[in-house]
Structure formats: structure tokens, C-alpha cells
Design a protein around this motif. Structure first.
Motif, mmCIF file in Angstrom:
data_model
loop_
_atom_site.group_PDB
_atom_site.id
_atom_site.type_symbol
_atom_site.label_atom_id
_atom_site.label_comp_id
_atom_site.label_asym_id
_atom_site.label_seq_id
_atom_site.Cartn_x
_atom_site.Cartn_y
_atom_site.Cartn_z
ATOM 1 N N UNK A 1 45.987 54.499 28.832
ATOM 2 C CA UNK A 1 46.588 53.751 29.943
ATOM 3 C C UNK A 1 47.617 52.788 29.398
ATOM 4 N N UNK A 2 48.720 52.668 30.121
ATOM 5 C CA UNK A 2 49.753 51.719 29.710
ATOM 6 C C UNK A 2 49.278 50.287 29.929
ATOM 7 N N UNK A 3 48.486 50.083 30.988
ATOM 8 C CA UNK A 3 48.022 48.744 31.327
ATOM 9 C C UNK A 3 46.639 48.537 30.722
ATOM 10 N N UNK A 4 46.569 47.886 29.563
ATOM 11 C CA UNK A 4 45.301 47.726 28.870
ATOM 12 C C UNK A 4 44.552 46.480 29.315
ATOM 13 N N UNK A 5 45.245 45.412 29.633
ATOM 14 C CA UNK A 5 44.616 44.189 30.115
ATOM 15 C C UNK A 5 45.111 43.939 31.531
ATOM 16 N N UNK A 6 44.216 44.082 32.488
ATOM 17 C CA UNK A 6 44.631 43.945 33.876
ATOM 18 C C UNK A 6 43.670 43.033 34.618
ATOM 19 N N UNK A 7 44.211 42.355 35.612
ATOM 20 C CA UNK A 7 43.403 41.485 36.449
ATOM 21 C C UNK A 7 42.777 42.256 37.589
ATOM 22 N N UNK A 8 42.097 41.549 38.490
ATOM 23 C CA UNK A 8 41.432 42.213 39.610
ATOM 24 C C UNK A 8 42.432 42.806 40.594
ATOM 25 N N UNK A 9 42.060 43.938 41.205
ATOM 26 C CA UNK A 9 42.939 44.592 42.174
ATOM 27 C C UNK A 9 43.148 43.724 43.410
ATOM 28 N N UNK A 10 42.136 42.938 43.746
ATOM 29 C CA UNK A 10 42.232 42.042 44.896
ATOM 30 C C UNK A 10 41.677 40.669 44.501
ATOM 31 N N UNK A 11 42.022 39.677 45.288
ATOM 32 C CA UNK A 11 41.493 38.351 45.048
ATOM 33 C C UNK A 11 42.250 37.594 43.967
ATOM 34 N N UNK A 12 41.739 36.420 43.644
ATOM 35 C CA UNK A 12 42.393 35.499 42.714
ATOM 36 C C UNK A 12 41.362 34.929 41.755
ATOM 37 N N UNK B 1 39.191 39.626 48.878
ATOM 38 C CA UNK B 1 40.371 38.766 48.795
ATOM 39 C C UNK B 1 40.049 37.320 48.517
ATOM 40 N N UNK B 2 38.811 37.040 48.074
ATOM 41 C CA UNK B 2 38.394 35.677 47.792
ATOM 42 C C UNK B 2 38.838 35.199 46.424
ATOM 43 N N UNK B 3 38.313 34.027 46.049
ATOM 44 C CA UNK B 3 38.711 33.376 44.800
ATOM 45 C C UNK B 3 37.473 33.135 43.949
ATOM 46 N N UNK B 4 37.562 33.470 42.664
ATOM 47 C CA UNK B 4 36.520 33.122 41.711
ATOM 48 C C UNK B 4 37.140 32.223 40.653
ATOM 49 N N UNK B 5 36.487 31.088 40.417
ATOM 50 C CA UNK B 5 36.965 30.146 39.420
ATOM 51 C C UNK B 5 35.845 29.713 38.515
#
Length: 323
Positions: free
Chosen positions: A38-49, A166-170
Motif C-alpha cells: 500500500x502506498x499509504x502506510x500510516x493513515x488516520x481514521x476513515x471517519x471522526x477526529x 463521526x465523533x472525537x477521541x482524545x
């Protein structure tokens, strides 16, 4: 993906554990090898913040930013203080983060969710507040306690579903490191052990290793040790060459949306990024990370700096005063 077991106090250890761990890691390694690169090795969540704080948010500016991202003070917030202690006497449900949210931020819908019992974390009653939540906050402490309590349980699934809605995790400090895929400083013996007996995080950023308090505690070299793994302690299901190290200063956070993050927090805060794929045998320690400042933007998928941010203005010496 099957959960990698963690060593727990009082749990099974020794040869039996090592055989099981090796078998699980071998399955994950073979499965990964069978997939196309895969070109994208480090990726964030598909949804949310995600809001990932390096600890020391004095004054609560980053926490208030987290609340605003969640939609404001009327949203439903879950506080998870599990990292803070292992003793029954600790006041988990009166944790200062919950008090700050209720009293200083005037949030009427704050629920504390906590257990050290994995069986309880696997129950419908326990996860109901998480299912209702708009945002979840993991407090500081020791990150292995979060791993022990929630990895592989229904609670872990419902934490991730907050993002899916679509929520937020901190989280701050331990609550920052747990959001990576590899768990930095996850040893039950002490935080000075970088590659320890708990190595799997919640993995909200794929192929990442997150450290915190990096500037005041002089931890700039820590992620270099993790990503070189000189003693060969990293479990085989992790590819250290593919990991992106993210070191976050106190009072500073990265806000992750999709594959990009921006740096927020105090004016002189920094984020250090470590990409072992760019290192050579000639690289010095100072060559092995780049510095981002407040306002910086970064593409996790392409591992590309979009903006370095604004370096703090140098302090101006005050004229001497003679009396």
C-alpha cells in the motif's frame, strides 16, 4: 484483525505465553505479506477526529479545543481514567478531568467509564455510555493499563465506533500513546522501558508509535531507539521500518482528520516526526527527526510535510533596570 494478547499482572507468562504470542504474530505477519503493498502506510481514521496531546495541558486550552471539535459543551462526553491507577482506593469516578469538564467547561453530559476487569469491559451494560457518546477522552497515567482493560473487548469495538459515527477521541500523555498502533513505553515495570511487555495500542493511526512529554523530559532519542530496536524486543507482527514515530511536546497536540493532521496548542510547542525509511547509515540522531511547530500540517498517507508551522519568536531581552 485478531487481537494480540497482552501480558497482564497475574496472567500467564513464560514459554506458554511466548508460544501463543509467536503464533498470533506469525499469522498477522503472513496475512500482511499476502496483501499488495500500500502506498499509504500510516493513515488516520476513515471517519471522526483524533486529538492526541503530549501531556501537560496546563490551563486546558487543548482540552477545550477538543470539546469544540466534538460540537460544544452540550455533547455527550465519556472520560476513561483507567490509565491513572490500579488501586481500588483511587477516585476514578471523581477524576480531575471529569471535574474539569463538568465544572470549568460546564458540560452537563459527562460520564466516567472505568474498569480493570476485562470481563466487565465485554458487557453490554458497560459499553452503553460509549455507544451514546459524541466524544471520548483517555486520561494520563500508564498506557498499559488501558491495553490490559480494553484490548480485544466489546469496549474497544465501541471506542472505535465513536469515530465511525463521526465523533472525537482524545487523550493526553498515556491517553496519547495508546492511540498509536505500537505502544511506546508500555512496560509494567516502568515508563523508562521503551519496548516492553505491552506493545499493541488501539491503532487509531495505522503504523504509528506515539511518545509524549518529549521536550521537558528530554525524550527526543526515545523513538529512535524504538524504530531501530537494537535489542530485537519488538514483536514480529510489527514492521519497525514502516512505523512513523510521532513525539509530542507538552501543551501541544496533533488533530487528526483522515490522513492529515495539524499541530495545535502552546505557541512554542513542537511535534517531532521520525520516519526510518528516510534514514541511512550516515544519519546522525539529529538527522532522524524533523520538527514541526504550531500550525503545521502533515499528510500521514504520503508522509509529506504540508507546512512546517510557525517557529516561536525568539525571546527579547528586557532592558536592565537600574535603581
Amino acid at each position: 484483525m485478531p487481537a494480540v494478547p497482552t501480558i497482564r499482572r497475574g496472567g500467564f507468562r513464560g514459554a506458554k505465553y511466548r508460544r501463543l504470542l509467536f503464533a498470533v504474530c506469525l499469522v498477522l505477519t503472513l496475512a500482511r505479506a499476502a496483501l499488495p503493498a500500500a502506498a499509504d502506510d500510516s493513515i488516520g481514521p476513515a471517519k471522526g477526529t483524533l486529538v492526541i496531546v503530549g501531556g501537560g495541558d496546563r490551563g486546558g486550552a487543548v482540552f477545550r479545543h477538543f470539546i469544540n471539535l466534538a460540537g460544544g459543551r452540550d455533547k455527550k462526553l465519556v472520560i476513561v481514567p483507567t490509565a491513572s491507577s490500579t488501586t481500588p482506593e483511587f477516585d476514578y469516578f471523581g477524576h480531575r478531568s471529569a471535574k474539569y469538564a463538568r465544572e470549568d467547561c460546564e458540560m452537563p453530559n459527562v460520564t466516567v467509564v472505568h474498569t480493570h476487569d476485562r470481563t466487565e469491559a465485554d458487557t453490554e451494560a458497560f459499553v452503553q455510555p460509549i455507544r451514546d457518546a459524541d466524544a471520548v477522552w483517555f486520561t494520563g497515567g500508564r498506557q498499559w493499563r488501558i491495553a490490559d482493560a480494553y484490548l480485544g473487548t466489546l469496549a474497544e469495538t465501541e471506542f472505535r465506533n465513536v469515530l465511525q459515527r463521526g465523533g472525537v477521541i482524545g487523550g493526553s500523555s498515556a491517553g496519547a500513546s495508546i492511540q498509536g498502533s505500537f505502544l511506546v513505553r508500555g512496560d509494567t515495570s516502568g515508563s523508562g522501558i521503551l519496548i516492553g511487555d505491552h506493545q499493541r495500542g488501539l491503532g487509531y493511526i495505522k503504523n504509528s508509535a506515539i511518545d509524549q512529554h518529549v521536550i521537558p523530559r528530554k525524550r527526543q532519542q526515545g523513538l529512535i531507539e524504538v524504530l531501530t530496536d537494537p535489542d530485537g524486543k519488538m514483536e514480529p507482527c510489527f514492521d519497525r521500518h514502516a512505523l512513523l514515530g510521532i513525539g509530542i511536546d507538552e501543551g501541544t497536540a496533533i488533530v487528526v482528520v483522515g490522513n492529515e493532521f495539524n499541530v495545535v496548542g502552546k505557541e512554542d510547542g513542537v511535534v517531532l516526526l521520525y520516519d526510518p525509511r528516510t534514514w541511512t547509515s550516515e544519519s546522525t540522531d539529529s538527522d532522524r527527526y524533523i520538527t514541526l511547530w504550531n500550525g503545521a500540517k502533515y499528510d500521514l498517507g504520503k508522509r509529506c510535510v504540508l507546512s512546517r508551522g510557525t517557529p516561536p519568536r525568539p525571546a527579547v531581552a528586557k532592558p536592565s533596570e537600574c535603581f
